[in-house]
Design an enzyme around this catalytic site. Structure first.
Site, PDB file in Angstrom:
ATOM      1  N   GLU A  43       2.447  13.895  -3.672  1.00  0.00           N
ATOM      2  CA  GLU A  43       1.693  13.704  -2.442  1.00  0.00           C
ATOM      3  C   GLU A  43       2.289  14.589  -1.345  1.00  0.00           C
ATOM      4  O   GLU A  43       3.471  14.508  -1.034  1.00  0.00           O
ATOM      5  CB  GLU A  43       1.748  12.236  -2.018  1.00  0.00           C
ATOM      6  CG  GLU A  43       0.937  11.928  -0.778  1.00  0.00           C
ATOM      7  CD  GLU A  43       1.032  10.469  -0.355  1.00  0.00           C
ATOM      8  OE1 GLU A  43       0.059   9.961   0.219  1.00  0.00           O
ATOM      9  OE2 GLU A  43       2.091   9.841  -0.608  1.00  0.00           O
ATOM     10  N   GLU A  94       0.865  -1.182   0.000  1.00  0.00           N
ATOM     11  CA  GLU A  94       0.000   0.000   0.000  1.00  0.00           C
ATOM     12  C   GLU A  94       0.892   1.219   0.000  1.00  0.00           C
ATOM     13  O   GLU A  94       1.637   1.465   0.961  1.00  0.00           O
ATOM     14  CB  GLU A  94      -0.942   0.032   1.198  1.00  0.00           C
ATOM     15  CG  GLU A  94      -1.937   1.180   1.059  1.00  0.00           C
ATOM     16  CD  GLU A  94      -2.880   1.321   2.216  1.00  0.00           C
ATOM     17  OE1 GLU A  94      -2.669   2.232   3.041  1.00  0.00           O
ATOM     18  OE2 GLU A  94      -3.833   0.507   2.303  1.00  0.00           O
TER      19      GLU A  94
END
Length: 522
Positions: free
Chosen positions: A391, A259
């Site tokens: 991000e 993830e």
């Protein structure tokens, strides 16, 4: 003036001394300080493992796995069920340590406690059913008995990050345990204490002490050693590191679930309930000070409702209570480190320098503590700005105006990432239709992230640069197993009958196959 909140007042020093003894490290090992983000001061000194320590831990884990795998799965599940009760029973003490080590607001710490309880309950209840052997269709009806079974991988490597030190330490271990595996775990150096507390609770519940081995140290060195010894790896972290992990494991033909990063979009459609959407957006963008892989960093708002939504949203952001407190009096806590603060500051300053507007926030708050930053909303963010392309992983969100659902979907999908998304509309069917067009492993309709994340029967994970594999659900348990196919042939093999030549056998098989198709046999 820096925060005067007392970390020492909530941290049990005797407990910390016991916890750090759980690290696999040689006597008189070097030690590294775990620092409290609220104050910037050390909480504890954690031993540092060596590569040789990792090998020792892996060997002990492998030894423990052999005995654990022979226990009935219902017994393993019963032990995990006890973790649910212990975690809820110690909610306050666990929340204290999570806050002390991670600097988050109390509500975000409790979210971790609740999530671990949900994970334990799900794994305990569903694990035995997921792992039971299943009958499958055999080659010859009535003569071939086919069974699908699941065998544990052996030693599962778990490499967990700092942002959710409880949830991401234990929630990937529980399904590994119920599937019959041991765990070789390297938490981030900034999240060691909470991981060690989670391990101590698991041991109290009945998990054998050797089954969960925790090592500490430098990510590339000690994390790399974990990769060399594990039979499967669960990794949560950045996309850049995830690519390295995948490449290293690929050389050994070892599987992984990864993830990774996200640049998650929230779509506010023209029929959305704006009060609910604004309230949720404040949570979805700024929970854990934005240090959440599933948090929203991009808001796409339909032009007809933009002004009304922004008025409501900015009111809620401006009313957020920022600061350090070991109670529920604050909505937003600290960033984890100076590096995180520097990154957030760079993204905001870069956007402003290139023409974006700061609608609210935009400043560090050293008066509250060393690494606090205000929740920040940007307008006019464009490609080429850090806040658009990278991000942020902090309390920063960019607002964009869109003219249609199609434009919102196109803009939301215009990223290599695909971890989480949110769609807001008064028509659930419209929301689901939009969700199906989003390139995202998880989509919440009329919620930000909690609905999907908290539905533990639902497998979640990323698409594209956001990762591989799934946690939670059936897939989250079976990833830690190897599927084994067993076929038992009765009466006669798949060969010609005595006295039959292969021409006749081929004709018989052809007719049989055609008959089975007509009868709907798969």
């Amino acid at each position: 003036m820096s925060s005067t909140v007392s970390v020492d007042a909530v941290v049990d020093r005797h407990l910390l001394d016991q916890l750090v003894d759980g690290v696999v490290a040689r006597p008189r090992a070097d030690r590294v300080a775990t620092v409290a983000p609220f104050t910037g001061r050390p909480i504890a000194q954690v031993p540092v493992s060596t590569v040789e320590d990792v090998a020792t831990a892996a060997a002990a884990a492998r030894d423990a796995a052999r005995g654990w795998a022979t226990r009935p799965v219902v017994e393993r599940a019963r032990i995990i069920g006890r973790i649910h009760d212990l975690v809820l029973g110690r909610r306050a003490a666990i929340s204290d340590l999570v806050q002390a080590e991670a600097g988050k607001a109390r509500r975000d710490a409790f979210e971790e406690v609740a999530d671990v309880a949900l994970a334990a309950r799900y794994v305990a209840a569903r694990g035995p059913r997921v792992l039971r052997e299943r009958r499958r269709l055999g080659l010859v009806p009535g003569l071939t008995r086919a069974v699908e079974g699941y065998r544990p991988k052996g030693v599962v490597g778990v490499i967990s990050p700092w942002n959710y030190p409880l949830t991401l330490a234990i929630s990937d271990c529980l399904p590994a345990f119920v599937a019959g595996n041991a765990v070789l775990h390297k938490p981030d150096q900034q999240a060691m204490l909470t991981a060690l507390l989670a391990r101590s609770i698991a041991i109290e519940a009945g998990v054998p002490e050797a089954l969960w081995q925790i090592v500490s140290g430098d990510g590339p060195l000690i994390g790399g050693a974990v990769l060399e010894h594990a039979d499967y790896v669960s990794f949560t972290g950045s996309t850049a590191t995830g690519r390295i992990v995948a490449a290293r494991l690929g050389e050994r033909l070892v599987g992984a679930s990864l993830e990774l990063g996200g640049k998650n979009p929230m779509l506010v459609l023209d029929d959305a309930d704006l009060d609910r959407a604004a309230e949720c957006a404040a949570r979805a963008c700024f929970s854990n000070a934005g240090q959440l892989c599933m948090s929203m960093e991009r808001l796409y708002v339909a032009a007809p409702v933009r002004d009304a939504f922004l008025e409501r949203f900015l009111d809620r952001v401006d009313s957020m209570r920022v600061g350090a407190a070991f109670d529920y009096s604050r909505d937003l806590g600290s960033l984890m480190s100076q590096a995180q603060l520097d990154k957030v500051t760079a993204h905001v300053e870069d956007a402003a320098a290139k023409g974006a507007r700061v609608l609210t926030g935009g400043r560090a708050r050293p008066d509250l503590g060393p690494w606090f930053h205000e929740p920040t909303v940007l307008d006019g963010v464009r490609p080429g700005m850090l806040a658009a392309d990278v991000e942020t992983f902090g309390p920063v969100v960019a607002v964009h105006t869109v003219g249609s659902d199609d434009e919102a979907i196109d803009q939301a999908n215009n990223t290599p990432f695909g971890l989480n998304a949110s769609v807001w509309t008064s028509d659930p069917r419209r929301g689901v239709a939009v969700a199906r067009r989003l390139r995202s492993g998880t989509v919440n309709v009329n919620e930000g992230y909690a609905a999907a994340w908290g539905s533990h029967d639902l497998p979640i994970g990323g698409m594209g640069a956001s990762g591989l594999g799934r946690r939670h659900g059936r897939e989250g348990i079976l990833r830690y197993t190897d599927t084994q196919a067993i076929a038992v042939q009765r009466a006669h093999g798949i060969t010609p009958l005595p006295g039959m030549d292969y021409d006749a056998f081929a004709e018989l098989m052809t007719r049989s196959l055609r008959t089975m198709r007509r009868l709907g046999r798969r």
